[in-house]
Design a protein around this motif. Structure first.
Motif, PDB file in Angstrom:
ATOM      1  N   ILE A  30       0.836  -1.196   0.000  1.00 39.35           N
ATOM      2  CA  ILE A  30       0.000   0.000   0.000  1.00 39.35           C
ATOM      3  C   ILE A  30       0.870   1.243   0.000  1.00 39.35           C
ATOM      4  O   ILE A  30       0.597   2.214  -0.727  1.00 39.35           O
ATOM      5  N   ALA A  31       1.940   1.244   0.808  1.00 37.88           N
ATOM      6  CA  ALA A  31       2.856   2.387   0.830  1.00 37.88           C
ATOM      7  C   ALA A  31       3.453   2.624  -0.551  1.00 37.88           C
ATOM      8  O   ALA A  31       3.521   3.765  -1.030  1.00 37.88           O
ATOM      9  N   ALA A  32       3.884   1.548  -1.213  1.00 35.96           N
ATOM     10  CA  ALA A  32       4.473   1.684  -2.546  1.00 35.96           C
ATOM     11  C   ALA A  32       3.461   2.239  -3.535  1.00 35.96           C
ATOM     12  O   ALA A  32       3.778   3.120  -4.351  1.00 35.96           O
ATOM     13  N   GLY A  33       2.226   1.753  -3.479  1.00 34.20           N
ATOM     14  CA  GLY A  33       1.201   2.242  -4.383  1.00 34.20           C
ATOM     15  C   GLY A  33       0.914   3.721  -4.188  1.00 34.20           C
ATOM     16  O   GLY A  33       0.815   4.485  -5.159  1.00 34.20           O
ATOM     17  N   VAL A  34       0.796   4.151  -2.943  1.00 35.77           N
ATOM     18  CA  VAL A  34       0.518   5.560  -2.660  1.00 35.77           C
ATOM     19  C   VAL A  34       1.682   6.435  -3.116  1.00 35.77           C
ATOM     20  O   VAL A  34       1.474   7.498  -3.729  1.00 35.77           O
ATOM     21  N   LYS A  35       2.904   6.004  -2.852  1.00 40.65           N
ATOM     22  CA  LYS A  35       4.067   6.799  -3.260  1.00 40.65           C
ATOM     23  C   LYS A  35       4.151   6.916  -4.778  1.00 40.65           C
ATOM     24  O   LYS A  35       4.527   7.970  -5.303  1.00 40.65           O
ATOM     25  N   LEU A  36       3.813   5.847  -5.495  1.00 41.69           N
ATOM     26  CA  LEU A  36       3.809   5.915  -6.959  1.00 41.69           C
ATOM     27  C   LEU A  36       2.767   6.910  -7.452  1.00 41.69           C
ATOM     28  O   LEU A  36       3.036   7.726  -8.348  1.00 41.69           O
ATOM     29  N   LEU A  37       1.571   6.852  -6.883  1.00 40.29           N
ATOM     30  CA  LEU A  37       0.535   7.789  -7.282  1.00 40.29           C
ATOM     31  C   LEU A  37       0.965   9.222  -7.021  1.00 40.29           C
ATOM     32  O   LEU A  37       0.742  10.118  -7.858  1.00 40.29           O
ATOM     33  N   ARG A  38       1.569   9.457  -5.887  1.00 37.48           N
ATOM     34  CA  ARG A  38       2.010  10.813  -5.552  1.00 37.48           C
ATOM     35  C   ARG A  38       3.120  11.294  -6.483  1.00 37.48           C
ATOM     36  O   ARG A  38       3.321  12.494  -6.642  1.00 37.48           O
TER      37      ARG A  38
END
Length: 515
Positions: A30-38
């Motif tokens: 989840i952290a990786a996904g959010v950081k990619l989106l940001r």
């Protein structure tokens, strides 16, 4: 709760937007996904073998399951939450992760019920062929990705004992695969193990079973936890950003102070002696009138040696007349019961294995093949290691979250640091027009020498624990604070990177150890 997407503009480079495969939808994924989106990168897929997000917090739904870190600290810096308890229980943690995924729109990126089997690097295309399977025995699908991020963690592969006769006993299950169809009320139950999971399970089972046997191979250090519900007034205060940030800092500061340079883990230091005294004092206050039981749960190895256990009611549960601690390992299992190492057989109805996981067995369920067709497991030769615990020489565009020697500090901080680095590396590839990035061998060797020197002299090295590979090398623990780890990654990890275009290869000196 509304949906939120990345706020940064999409990168415009000569490259096509990179396709990223994230393996696992727990805290790390989840952290990786959010950081990619940001970062403005939307071309990613999160593969998750379960039917929803949560990772270990979806798998582990045994009675009494809760965090061992304060709730406001055991959460993402970018997503505060209205926690109901100071140590959140499993259902609330799972709900939190589901809410984060929904808020950032991650579910549309997820492929649930899909297990990633392998990722094989293709030198010509500078991509990974990622093999996934939707169900056991189903067809295998292959897809091409530029980058793979492993967010499998280290608490995802249960350790099943190899006791003779185990297969003969039918009513058995591991705590990480709790069988909710089993009605334990009025039953004779054996719980094997006295680690953190058992210390949560035993107090929950004691009030409902007829007889509870607790098998202990070796005692752990147990400290009181102080778990409780927040009052309505406290919850109202924590909704104020400044108060919430202050609470996070209040919880983080003691961890940073006690773990700085591994002081808590070194026998003879002031904080190590203090924490050992707290644990021994807890035994005295809880079981002082039962000297045999108190002696049985008192460790004879340096503090903490194994993972420290936080539990308010474990010792109280052991005091109950129908609960019996057997301070001996299991020798064998029969069709009707369990036999300890002294040959004593006890009849039971249900066997609960609180026997932990295989944290030193990194990527146990995922085969990763890097350059020249070499598997990462072949290169590790039983001793997993990585540059800053994230990248491995000869395995381009592959990142591990919660990788070798990063268990420590405060784990959500660690995961965010690693996710930030992985996304930053992808951004640097885009900015430089590179097709691949990997860690250099010299930098990886320097990092691992530094880590092992820092671990030397800790109680971890003087104790039998799950931190070590078969060779005896500690491959799981980070011997310092989360802040120090983040500082080192932000300061030095970029300098360890090798980058190139498709068809180019690192200089032989930079990857000499790969063969």
């Amino acid at each position: 709760m509304g949906k939120k997407t990345g706020t940064a503009s999409t990168y415009v480079t000569g490259m096509v937007a990179p396709k990223v495969a994230i393996v696992g939808a727990g805290f790390g994924g989840i952290a990786a996904g959010v950081k990619l989106l940001r970062a403005g990168i939307h071309s990613f897929t999160i593969f998750e073998q379960s039917d929803g997000v949560g990772g270990t917090w979806r798998d582990n739904d045994y009675p009494g399951c809760e965090v061992d870190v304060g709730s406001h600290l055991y959460s993402f810096s970018f997503m505060p939450y209205d926690w109901s308890r100071n140590y959140a229980r499993q259902p609330e943690v799972l709900q939190y992760l589901e809410d984060v995924a929904a808020y950032y729109g991650l579910n549309s990126h997820c492929r649930f019920g899909t297990r990633v089997i392998e990722a094989v690097w293709n030198e010509e295309t500078a991509t990974y062929s990622v093999a996934s399977q939707s169900d056991e025995g189903g067809s295998v699908e292959r897809s091409e990705f530029n980058v793979v991020i492993s967010a499998l963690g280290i608490l995802n592969h249960p350790r099943y004992p190899e006791w003779p006769g185990l297969d003969k006993f039918t009513n058995r299950f591991h705590t990480a695969r709790w069988d909710h169809s089993q009605d334990l009320r009025g039953k004779r139950v054996a719980v094997v193990g006295t680690g953190s999971t058992s210390a949560q399970v035993v107090p929950e089972l004691a009030p409902v079973v007829e007889k509870l046997y607790v098998f202990q191979r070796e005692p752990g250090y147990v400290a009181p936890k102080g778990s409780r519900e927040f009052s309505p007034a406290e919850r109202a205060r924590f909704k104020r950003p400044l108060i919430r940030r202050r609470e996070r800092f209040r919880m983080l500061l003691p961890l940073e102070m006690t773990q700085f340079r591994g002081s808590m883990f070194r026998p003879g230091t002031k904080i190590n002696s203090k924490m050992k005294s707290v644990c021994l004092g807890f035994i005295a206050s809880s079981l002082g009138d039962l000297p045999d039981l108190a002696a049985a749960v008192t460790p004879d190895y340096p503090y903490p040696g194994k993972r420290n256990v936080l539990a308010d009611t474990f010792y109280a549960a052991l005091r109950q007349d129908h609960v019996e601690l057997i301070p001996r390992p299991v020798l064998a299992v029969t069709e009707s019961g369990i036999e300890d190492s002294e040959g004593v057989h006890r009849e039971i109805d249900v066997l609960v294995m609180a026997t932990g996981f295989q944290p030193a067995n990194f990527l146990a369920t995922l085969e990763v093949v890097g350059r020249d067709g070499l598997s990462i497991h072949e290169v590790w030769k039983g001793e997993p290691n990585a540059c800053f615990g994230i990248t491995v020489p000869g395995v381009p565009n592959f990142f591990m979250l919660y990788g070798p020697n990063t268990n420590g500090g405060e784990i959500i901080h660690q995961l965010e640091t690693q996710a930030d680095y992985a996304v930053g590396a992808i951004k640097r590839m885009l900015a430089t027009g590179s097709d691949w990035m990997e860690a250099s061998v010299p930098a990886t060797e320097r990092w691992n020498r530094y880590v092992q020197r820092a671990i030397a002299g800790t109680s971890w090295q003087l104790t039998n624990n799950y931190y070590k590979a078969a060779s005896g090398r500690n491959v799981t623990q980070w011997p310092n604070t989360a802040s120090v780890y983040r500082l080192l990654v932000k300061t030095f990890a970029r300098g360890a990177e090798l980058r190139g275009r498709r068809g180019e290869r690192p200089l032989s000196a930079a990857r000499r150890a790969w063969r």
